[in-house]
Design an enzyme around this catalytic site. Structure first.
Site, PDB file in Angstrom:
ATOM      1  CE1 TYR A 116       4.134   3.005   2.006  1.00  0.00           C
ATOM      2  CE2 TYR A 116       5.915   4.701   2.417  1.00  0.00           C
ATOM      3  CZ  TYR A 116       5.476   3.361   1.759  1.00  0.00           C
ATOM      4  OH  TYR A 116       6.353   2.813   0.805  1.00  0.00           O
ATOM      5  CE1 TYR A 152      -4.066   1.953   1.223  1.00  0.00           C
ATOM      6  CE2 TYR A 152      -2.256   3.502   1.573  1.00  0.00           C
ATOM      7  CZ  TYR A 152      -3.601   3.186   1.659  1.00  0.00           C
ATOM      8  OH  TYR A 152      -4.421   4.231   1.688  1.00  0.00           O
ATOM      9  CB  THR A 153       2.658   2.851  -2.570  1.00  0.00           C
ATOM     10  OG1 THR A 153       1.958   2.672  -3.611  1.00  0.00           O
ATOM     11  CG2 THR A 153       3.577   1.485  -2.417  1.00  0.00           C
TER      12      THR A 153
END
Length: 305
Positions: free
Chosen positions: A129, A65-66
């Site tokens: 993140y 997941y970026t």
């Protein structure tokens, strides 16, 4: 390593890895490349099922997941893909006696260090993140299987969405661009990563415990986002003259501070990573960042025009 399972083949690094390993196949290796639909990292049961069916000798996991800013409001999903999934992959890899190559990020650091980061420096992510990627690293290490965790930074290429393609697109339609100039790191080409990983696969001995662990994998040198954008524009313009591509509308690149471009997620101002360990252990060293850009730009420009 006779059978390799590759995740995230539709992603930027996964796509480059698939192309590299298919173009220059390692002797007698079967490559099984999985899209998100074929291996859904948000579904632990699906991960377990696929790995048990394939029974690979090596798993390469660039899938992640970026969406850095979006992760601030999608914490659960970010952790599911970046933390829980790597843990499940590692557990299943250990179950079938496979080794694991996993990708992480410079965003595990807070960027407060004055010099470039070593693998042994303290981590302190300042975004969801970054925290999710760090949790993934820690989960893999806790399983205790043979693994390489490759931290990279500022990844770009001719495929997918990235800074390089965004700058070209905006420079084709705007006369002025404002680019952050006080965040520093190493733009790293997806093809440079793929070439390095192909070398690692040939040189890594998974049962050598001294090789297991975290490595920084980045192009050499450093710049700012403003410096990166300036080099992108310069190289594009040189190619445009040679190849007859359309001229850019852009007339001015303006350097600005991070404070002038607020985002939902904080970014480390110092994203510089020392990659000497990778060279010392495996003899792998990536080119200087602007040299890799030279190899990527023709493919990008051809796609855009």
């Amino acid at each position: 390593m006779k059978k390799i399972l590759l995740t995230g083949v539709n992603g930027q690094v996964g796509h480059a890895l698939a192309a590299q390993l298919q173009q220059q196949p390692i002797a007698q290796v079967q490559l099984i490349s999985c899209t998100r639909q074929q291996l859904d990292l948000s579904q632990p049961a699906h991960i377990r099922q696929v790995i048990r069916q394939v029974k690979p000798d090596l798993i390469i996991n660039p899938a992640a997941y970026t969406a850095v800013d979006q992760a601030e409001t999608e914490r659960e999903l970010a952790f599911a893909i970046n933390a829980t999934a790597p843990q499940v992959i590692a557990e299943e890899a250990a179950r079938v006696n496979a080794a694991l190559i996993h990708f992480s990020t410079d965003y595990v650091y807070d960027g407060s260090k004055a010099t470039a980061y070593l693998e042994t420096d303290a981590v302190n992510p300042v975004s969801v993140y970054g925290a999710s990627k760090l949790a993934g690293e820690q989960a893999i290490a806790a399983v205790g299987l043979p693994h390489l965790i490759l931290r990279t930074s500022w990844v770009y290429g001719s495929y997918g969405k990235n800074f390089l393609k965004t700058i070209i697109r905006l420079a084709q339609s705007r006369e002025q661009l404002r680019i952050v100039a006080d965040q520093h790191g190493a733009p790293t080409a997806d093809i440079a990563i793929a070439e390095a990983v192909a070398q690692l696969i040939e040189r890594w001995h998974p049962h050598n415990a001294e090789q297991t662990g975290i490595y920084h994998l980045v192009n050499q040198g450093e710049t700012s986002w403003y410096g990166f954008a300036s080099e992108i524009v310069a190289q594009y313009q040189a190619l445009a003259l040679q190849q007859g591509w359309p001229a850019l509308l852009l007339k001015e690149l303006q350097a600005i501070s991070t404070a002038e471009y607020p985002t939902p997620a904080r970014r480390p101002q110092n994203s510089r990573l020392v990659s000497d360990k990778l060279e010392q252990v495996f003899g792998v060293r990536l080119p200087v960042w602007d040299k890799s850009l030279v190899t990527v730009m023709p493919a990008l420009s051809a796609l855009e025009n």
